[in-house]
Motif scaffolding. Structure first.
Motif, PDB file in Angstrom:
ATOM      1  N   GLN A  66       0.819  -1.212   0.000  1.00 27.23           N
ATOM      2  CA  GLN A  66       0.000   0.000   0.000  1.00 27.23           C
ATOM      3  C   GLN A  66       0.852   1.260   0.000  1.00 27.23           C
ATOM      4  OE1 GLN A  66      -2.836   0.162   3.217  1.00 27.23           O
ATOM      5  NE2 GLN A  66      -4.368   1.138   1.936  1.00 27.23           N
ATOM      6  N   GLN A  67       2.083   1.191   0.540  1.00 33.21           N
ATOM      7  CA  GLN A  67       2.907   2.396   0.556  1.00 33.21           C
ATOM      8  C   GLN A  67       3.539   2.668  -0.801  1.00 33.21           C
ATOM      9  OE1 GLN A  67       4.237  -0.433   2.123  1.00 33.21           O
ATOM     10  NE2 GLN A  67       6.467  -0.361   2.088  1.00 33.21           N
ATOM     11  N   GLY A  68       3.269   1.805  -1.788  1.00 31.67           N
ATOM     12  CA  GLY A  68       3.820   2.021  -3.112  1.00 31.67           C
ATOM     13  C   GLY A  68       2.816   2.618  -4.068  1.00 31.67           C
ATOM     14  N   SER A  69       1.966   3.516  -3.616  1.00 28.98           N
ATOM     15  CA  SER A  69       0.892   4.045  -4.458  1.00 28.98           C
ATOM     16  C   SER A  69       1.325   5.310  -5.203  1.00 28.98           C
ATOM     17  CB  SER A  69      -0.343   4.368  -3.611  1.00 28.98           C
ATOM     18  OG  SER A  69      -0.813   3.216  -2.942  1.00 28.98           O
ATOM     19  N   GLU A  70       0.863   5.436  -6.407  1.00 29.40           N
ATOM     20  CA  GLU A  70       1.078   6.668  -7.175  1.00 29.40           C
ATOM     21  C   GLU A  70      -0.213   7.106  -7.845  1.00 29.40           C
ATOM     22  OE1 GLU A  70       4.031   8.441 -10.638  1.00 29.40           O
ATOM     23  OE2 GLU A  70       3.519   6.316 -10.663  1.00 29.40           O
ATOM     24  N   HIS A 106       6.434  -1.658  -7.440  1.00 29.04           N
ATOM     25  CA  HIS A 106       6.600  -0.786  -6.271  1.00 29.04           C
ATOM     26  C   HIS A 106       7.229   0.512  -6.754  1.00 29.04           C
ATOM     27  CE1 HIS A 106       7.648   0.911  -2.421  1.00 29.04           C
ATOM     28  NE2 HIS A 106       7.158  -0.133  -1.772  1.00 29.04           N
ATOM     29  N   LEU A 107       6.646   1.627  -6.349  1.00 24.10           N
ATOM     30  CA  LEU A 107       7.067   2.909  -6.892  1.00 24.10           C
ATOM     31  C   LEU A 107       8.305   3.499  -6.237  1.00 24.10           C
ATOM     32  CD1 LEU A 107       3.875   2.698  -7.468  1.00 24.10           C
ATOM     33  CD2 LEU A 107       4.122   5.078  -8.028  1.00 24.10           C
ATOM     34  N   GLY A 108       8.607   3.084  -5.011  1.00 23.45           N
ATOM     35  CA  GLY A 108       9.746   3.689  -4.346  1.00 23.45           C
ATOM     36  C   GLY A 108       9.549   5.184  -4.158  1.00 23.45           C
ATOM     37  N   ARG A 109      10.519   5.962  -4.573  1.00 20.51           N
ATOM     38  CA  ARG A 109      10.528   7.398  -4.272  1.00 20.51           C
ATOM     39  C   ARG A 109       9.490   8.214  -5.032  1.00 20.51           C
ATOM     40  NH1 ARG A 109      15.843  10.090  -7.237  1.00 20.51           N
ATOM     41  NH2 ARG A 109      15.315   9.499  -9.369  1.00 20.51           N
ATOM     42  N   VAL A 110       8.839   7.647  -6.046  1.00 21.48           N
ATOM     43  CA  VAL A 110       7.868   8.437  -6.795  1.00 21.48           C
ATOM     44  C   VAL A 110       6.448   8.251  -6.291  1.00 21.48           C
ATOM     45  CG1 VAL A 110       9.288   8.628  -8.856  1.00 21.48           C
ATOM     46  CG2 VAL A 110       7.710   6.718  -8.663  1.00 21.48           C
ATOM     47  N   ASP A 146       0.908  20.401  -9.746  1.00 17.94           N
ATOM     48  CA  ASP A 146       2.146  20.628 -10.476  1.00 17.94           C
ATOM     49  C   ASP A 146       3.253  19.703  -9.988  1.00 17.94           C
ATOM     50  OD1 ASP A 146       0.973  22.742 -11.953  1.00 17.94           O
ATOM     51  OD2 ASP A 146       1.246  24.065 -10.230  1.00 17.94           O
ATOM     52  N   ALA A 147       4.431  19.888 -10.577  1.00 21.96           N
ATOM     53  CA  ALA A 147       5.568  19.057 -10.202  1.00 21.96           C
ATOM     54  C   ALA A 147       5.821  19.165  -8.699  1.00 21.96           C
ATOM     55  CB  ALA A 147       6.797  19.500 -10.975  1.00 21.96           C
ATOM     56  N   THR A 148       6.016  18.034  -8.066  1.00 18.83           N
ATOM     57  CA  THR A 148       6.222  17.982  -6.627  1.00 18.83           C
ATOM     58  C   THR A 148       7.392  17.058  -6.333  1.00 18.83           C
ATOM     59  OG1 THR A 148       3.840  18.251  -6.304  1.00 18.83           O
ATOM     60  CG2 THR A 148       5.122  17.557  -4.405  1.00 18.83           C
ATOM     61  N   ASN A 149       8.430  17.606  -5.734  1.00 15.23           N
ATOM     62  CA  ASN A 149       9.576  16.792  -5.371  1.00 15.23           C
ATOM     63  C   ASN A 149       9.429  16.347  -3.919  1.00 15.23           C
ATOM     64  OD1 ASN A 149      10.652  17.337  -7.901  1.00 15.23           O
ATOM     65  ND2 ASN A 149      11.718  19.152  -7.169  1.00 15.23           N
ATOM     66  N   VAL A 150       9.470  15.051  -3.707  1.00 11.24           N
ATOM     67  CA  VAL A 150       9.298  14.486  -2.374  1.00 11.24           C
ATOM     68  C   VAL A 150      10.581  13.758  -1.996  1.00 11.24           C
ATOM     69  CG1 VAL A 150       8.019  12.854  -0.961  1.00 11.24           C
ATOM     70  CG2 VAL A 150       6.823  14.213  -2.695  1.00 11.24           C
ATOM     71  N   THR A 151      11.195  14.168  -0.903  1.00 16.99           N
ATOM     72  CA  THR A 151      12.390  13.474  -0.445  1.00 16.99           C
ATOM     73  C   THR A 151      11.982  12.213   0.307  1.00 16.99           C
ATOM     74  OG1 THR A 151      13.623  15.542  -0.246  1.00 16.99           O
ATOM     75  CG2 THR A 151      14.491  13.639   0.934  1.00 16.99           C
ATOM     76  N   PRO A 152      12.374  11.049  -0.177  1.00 19.92           N
ATOM     77  CA  PRO A 152      11.940   9.799   0.445  1.00 19.92           C
ATOM     78  C   PRO A 152      12.787   9.448   1.670  1.00 19.92           C
ATOM     79  CG  PRO A 152      13.326   9.320  -1.422  1.00 19.92           C
ATOM     80  CD  PRO A 152      13.192  10.819  -1.372  1.00 19.92           C
ATOM     81  N   THR A 153      12.370   8.408   2.344  1.00 21.59           N
ATOM     82  CA  THR A 153      13.128   7.851   3.458  1.00 21.59           C
ATOM     83  C   THR A 153      14.004   6.714   2.946  1.00 21.59           C
ATOM     84  OG1 THR A 153      11.406   8.391   5.069  1.00 21.59           O
ATOM     85  CG2 THR A 153      12.954   6.643   5.667  1.00 21.59           C
ATOM     86  N   GLU A 154      15.288   6.764   3.251  1.00 16.79           N
ATOM     87  CA  GLU A 154      16.168   5.675   2.829  1.00 16.79           C
ATOM     88  C   GLU A 154      15.824   4.414   3.611  1.00 16.79           C
ATOM     89  OE1 GLU A 154      20.828   4.650   3.428  1.00 16.79           O
ATOM     90  OE2 GLU A 154      20.414   6.445   2.214  1.00 16.79           O
ATOM     91  N   ASN A 186      11.310   2.046 -15.909  1.00 18.44           N
ATOM     92  CA  ASN A 186      10.578   3.317 -15.803  1.00 18.44           C
ATOM     93  C   ASN A 186      10.806   4.090 -14.504  1.00 18.44           C
ATOM     94  OD1 ASN A 186       9.615   2.539 -18.254  1.00 18.44           O
ATOM     95  ND2 ASN A 186       7.531   2.136 -17.595  1.00 18.44           N
ATOM     96  N   GLY A 187      11.968   3.922 -13.896  1.00 19.13           N
ATOM     97  CA  GLY A 187      12.301   4.737 -12.745  1.00 19.13           C
ATOM     98  C   GLY A 187      11.604   4.361 -11.464  1.00 19.13           C
ATOM     99  N   TYR A 188      11.014   3.162 -11.390  1.00 14.87           N
ATOM    100  CA  TYR A 188      10.387   2.718 -10.158  1.00 14.87           C
ATOM    101  C   TYR A 188      11.435   2.057  -9.257  1.00 14.87           C
ATOM    102  CZ  TYR A 188       6.117   4.005 -12.535  1.00 14.87           C
ATOM    103  OH  TYR A 188       5.147   4.725 -13.194  1.00 14.87           O
TER     104      TYR A 188
END
Length: 401
Positions: A66-70, A106-110, A146-154, A186-188
């Motif tokens: 569920q945390q991999g949603s886009e 899984h989308l990871g950081r996106v 609009d474009a939104t940059n989200v800093t993920p958790t390592e 595709n950058g996932y």
């Protein structure tokens, strides 16, 4: 049948299966699993229609957690309810004589922490490193058009994420799928581990090319443990660009060459190579991020294991696809957008019917429903009426006469 497309119509040995033709259906996220993340009867009909002629169907991206949603209303496969719902899809496909693999995603950081599904997960946005991807759009989140940059958790231990893929593979088997495709493109998330711009780790999952490839290779080993090698595939996009991934040409070739040769040793059923496309290389900060090069010619010859076939995808016409099969650069072609407006695509090609289906692109993803339908749900619009609305551009395309 045209002699120019006849190569597409031959059967293909794919792992333990023999496909009826080489006209495969690529993964197509369509945002129709309303109201949340569970496949519904509309999804069943969509796949049933296309199973009547496709050699192999690869599902839309199926979220492993569920945390991999886009996207809004993309389906998952982490819960019992989802497994039962996917079983209705696989039963429908098999009733039409079709084969269907689940694409594990899984989308990871996106992913976005403010997406409703992500909030419900109670988890942070995980990625290999705390590096934001530029250029993402989240039109389904109020106030975030609009474009939104989200800093993920390592992620502290990548094996925790690998375990999500293994559990999803186990669930897919229970749901009646014929195999699974690992979404490494595709950058996932898997692509983020591989990419030196997204992965700055200093442990055994970062730094050198073998370390950055480790996440993908260990994930595949876990999928093989569940399914056996012949019923596992992977999708890769060495050209990059999408979701802010890309490396210099020399590093790209060295990285993907290593990865593909290591995958070759595993003897999986197939590798899908997505060739470079400007449509999947958006302009970010004034320039494109990808690395244009001839993906098929560069990496296809590296595969020596006779158990693993090469599939090609990304904008092929039927004639062009048949040419690649004839010259040996691909064993089958995974078509995407052509399957949207032509639920009987393979039959049309076989019978020489025109490909005349029309859909309004409206930009790169205009063939998806407009995002305001998410707002309709929040405003209490009747769910049944919404499902009727969502048939448009999804299950209402006619078969050829």
């Amino acid at each position: 049948m045209s002699t120019m497309t006849s190569a597409l119509l031959n059967p293909l040995k794919l792992g333990p299966y023999t496909t009826r033709n080489r006209i495969f259906m690529s993964a197509l996220t369509r945002n129709r699993s309303v109201p949340t993340n569970v496949p519904n009867e509309l999804n069943v009909e969509y796949y049933r229609q296309r199973a009547r002629s496709a050699g192999l169907i690869v599902t839309e991206g199926v979220l492993v957690a569920q945390q991999g949603s886009e996207w809004p209303h993309a389906p998952g496969i982490w819960s019992r309810e989802q497994v039962e719902a996917w079983r209705k899809v696989t039963n429908a496909v098999h009733a039409e004589g079709g084969l269907i693999y689940a694409q594990l995603w899984h989308l990871g950081r996106v992913a976005h922490p403010e997406a409703p599904e992500h909030i419900a997960s109670g988890q942070p946005v995980y990625a290999p490193s705390a590096i934001a991807a530029r250029g993402g759009k989240f039109r389904h989140i109020p106030g975030k058009p609009d474009a939104t940059n989200v800093t993920p958790t390592e992620i502290d231990d990548p094996k925790k994420l690998i375990a999500l893929f293994k559990k999803a593979a186990t669930n897919a088997k229970e749901a009646g799928f014929d195999g699974v495709e690992y979404h490494g493109a595709n950058g996932y998330l898997p692509n983020q581990f591989l990419n030196s711009g997204a992965n700055h780790r200093t442990d055994s999952y970062g730094g050198s090319i073998p370390n950055r490839a480790r996440f993908i290779l260990e994930s595949l080993s876990e999928l093989i443990e569940v399914w056996g090698p012949g019923r596992v595939g992977i999708k890769l996009s060495p050209g990059g660009g999408y979701n802010d991934v890309g490396m210099p040409l020399e590093e790209t070739i060295e990285t993907f060459s290593y990865l593909i040769q290591e995958i070759d040793k595993l003897g999986i059923g197939y590798i899908t190579l997505a060739r470079y496309s400007e449509a999947f290389d958006p302009v970010i900060d004034g320039k494109r991020r990808g690395t244009p090069h001839d993906v098929m010619a560069t990496y296809g010859p590296l595969l020596k294991n006779p158990k693993t076939v090469v599939l090609a995808t990304s904008g092929f016409t039927p004639e062009e696809g048949a040419q690649h099969i004839s010259n040996g650069s691909a064993a089958a072609i995974a078509y995407g957008m052509l399957w949207i407006a032509h639920p009987d695509l393979a039959r049309r090609i076989q019978e020489g019917k025109p490909l005349n289906g029309q859909f309004d692109m409206g930009g790169m993803f205009g063939h998806y429903p407009p995002y305001p339908h998410s707002e309709d749900l929040m405003k209490g619009k009747q769910l049944e009426q919404l499902k009727e609305d969502l048939k448009k551009g999804y299950t209402d395309y006619p078969d050829a006469v």
